[in-house]
Design an enzyme around this catalytic site. Structure first.
Site, PDB file in Angstrom:
ATOM      1  N   ASP A 154       0.811  -1.211   0.000  1.00 36.41           N
ATOM      2  CA  ASP A 154       0.000   0.000   0.000  1.00 36.41           C
ATOM      3  C   ASP A 154       0.850   1.270   0.000  1.00 36.41           C
ATOM      4  O   ASP A 154       1.849   1.368   0.701  1.00 36.41           O
ATOM      5  CB  ASP A 154      -0.930   0.041   1.204  1.00 36.41           C
ATOM      6  CG  ASP A 154      -1.896   1.199   1.100  1.00 36.41           C
ATOM      7  OD1 ASP A 154      -2.685   1.216   0.149  1.00 36.41           O
ATOM      8  OD2 ASP A 154      -1.822   2.108   1.935  1.00 36.41           O
ATOM      9  N   ASP A 307      -8.051   4.400   5.671  1.00 44.19           N
ATOM     10  CA  ASP A 307      -6.758   4.796   5.099  1.00 44.19           C
ATOM     11  C   ASP A 307      -6.168   5.934   5.936  1.00 44.19           C
ATOM     12  O   ASP A 307      -5.620   6.911   5.408  1.00 44.19           O
ATOM     13  CB  ASP A 307      -6.883   5.202   3.633  1.00 44.19           C
ATOM     14  CG  ASP A 307      -5.530   5.376   2.945  1.00 44.19           C
ATOM     15  OD1 ASP A 307      -4.511   4.948   3.512  1.00 44.19           O
ATOM     16  OD2 ASP A 307      -5.494   5.965   1.847  1.00 44.19           O
TER      17      ASP A 307
END
Length: 429
Positions: A154, A307
């Site tokens: 990520d 996130d």
């Protein structure tokens, strides 16, 4: 507080077990012992929950805790305090630390640090490739044994198709989940916000929606080839939602998550060159936002995750294109998501399901439920209490929220982890 706690008279909602009813919750020795109408044991602590929702503690499967290596942005201690304040009792932390979590020794460090300094449950996500460089796979089997619950690069995509195929193939042997930051670098290179009318108006280089949808299309074909479990992180564009819908209709092991900023905001938030509205993927068009909302309503998007990406002021108070990507979101996850309920996009039960049992099951965790015998990770919140997001009053080290000044409804009153109250709104300064 005693080892026995009775949460009295709340609205119990447990999506995992189809529970939505008024009642009590009995906690003893850190475990849920009974639901419904319970007798109060002698010496028990009572939390009065009249007018409150009593739900499983939220599970956020996409969090950046920054430690080790970026402690000036955030620490495990600070990030988990923010989680507790937001009703999040379990976080899965991404591997883009320094050093990268690409080795069992780093995984062990994170787990030990979380055990000694963390306020909530912390489960590490390991890197797919060594150093996040997209060249060589990590030793996933060893990292799973060390405590990793999934794998992701990520912040960067696994751009090489052959390498992604091997990752999906290799991870299948362990039943491990591969989480992709879906972005084709050849299409997104140089972009710093969504490509569209707003980027043209501001004179900023754009990042096209196709950069995301092309990568998801490719990866779905690789899932079909390998049978590996695949999850799209922070989905943000209509084309990617459509690709996931097609994959799921064919029974492929494909899932996805959306961040609250992507269903609550559009690229218009960038007007004024606000760097707290800069993230990756970027805030998208109204059409993309509507597609994401439809994806939530239809059950294509099954997870809400933040996130959460803390940054120091020096990383944000620069020219827009040079600012770091990311916003904090742990403390605004619940109230912003409750807007979906008030707008008729989802029921409250389905909204909570997307933040509790679904992410927990994807990661193979025994969390996100009020089942008898489960760890007593519980959030109590007032769904109607109105408040204004104030960056200065957020917990944690960094304050880079894109929701500063937004009036929201839904206030966490208590958060409990394994039967211990780790956040009490009555103590708010």
């Amino acid at each position: 507080m005693s080892g026995v706690v009775v949460i009295r008279g709340g609205r119990l909602i447990d999506p995992a077990n189809g529970v939505d009813a008024s009642g009590d919750l009995l906690v003893a020795d850190g475990v849920i012992r009974a639901l419904g109408r319970v007798d109060i044991p002698a010496g028990a602590t009572i939390l009065h929950a009249d007018g409150l929702v009593v739900a499983p503690g939220l599970v956020d499967m996409h969090v950046h805790l920054r430690e080790p290596g970026f402690e000036y942005k955030e620490t495990i201690a600070g990030g988990t305090l923010a989680a507790a304040a937001g009703g999040v009792t379990t976080v899965a932390c991404m591997p883009n630390t320094r050093p990268v979590n690409d080795d069992p020794s780093i995984t062990a460090f994170i787990r030990q640090k979380a055990a000694s300094e963390g306020t909530v449950n912390v489960f590490p996500i390991g890197a797919v490739t060594k150093g996040l460089e997209g060249r060589e796979l990590t030793e996933m089997g060893l990292m799973l044994k060390a405590g990793c619950v999934a794998f992701s690069d990520d912040g960067r995509p696994v751009a090489d198709a052959g390498l992604m195929r091997r990752a999906l193939d290799y991870s299948r042997a362990f039943g491990a989940l591969i989480i992709q930051h879906a972005e084709d670098p050849s299409l997104s290179a140089g972009g710093c916000m969504h490509e569209g009318v707003i980027s043209s108006r501001l004179g900023l280089p754009g990042l096209p929606a196709a950069a995301e949808s092309v990568m998801v299309d490719r990866d779905v074909r690789l899932v079909e080839l390998t049978g590996g479990r695949y999850h799209v992180a922070h989905i943000s564009v209509a084309g990617a939602v459509e690709a996931v819908a097609r994959a799921r209709s064919r029974g492929l092991p494909v899932s996805c998550e959306v961040a609250p900023h992507h269903f609550a905001l559009t690229d218009e938030a960038v007007l004024g060159y606000d760097t707290d509205a800069k993230m990756s993927p970027p805030l998208r068009s109204t059409e993309d936002r509507n597609a994401v909302l439809e994806g939530l309503a239809r059950g294509i998007i099954t997870v809400i995750a933040t996130d959460h990406a803390p940054h120091d002021q020096d990383s944000k108070r620069v020219e827009f294109c040079h600012a770091s990507n990311g916003v904090v979101g742990l403390e605004t996850m619940l109230p912003v998501s409750l807007e979906l309920v008030r707008d008729g996009v989802m029921t409250l039960v389905d909204c909570l399901r997307a933040m509790t049992v679904t992410p927990a099951r994807l990661l193979g965790l025994d969390r996100g439920t009020l089942s008898i015998g489960a760890p007593a990770d519980v959030v109590l919140f007032d769904p109607d209490e109105s408040w204004v997001v104030d960056a200065a009053r957020l917990h944690g080290t960094s304050r880079n929220t894109c929701f500063h000044g937004r009036r929201v409804r839904g206030r966490v009153k208590w958060t409990m982890v394994s039967g211990k109250v780790v956040h009490d709104d009555r103590l708010r300064a």
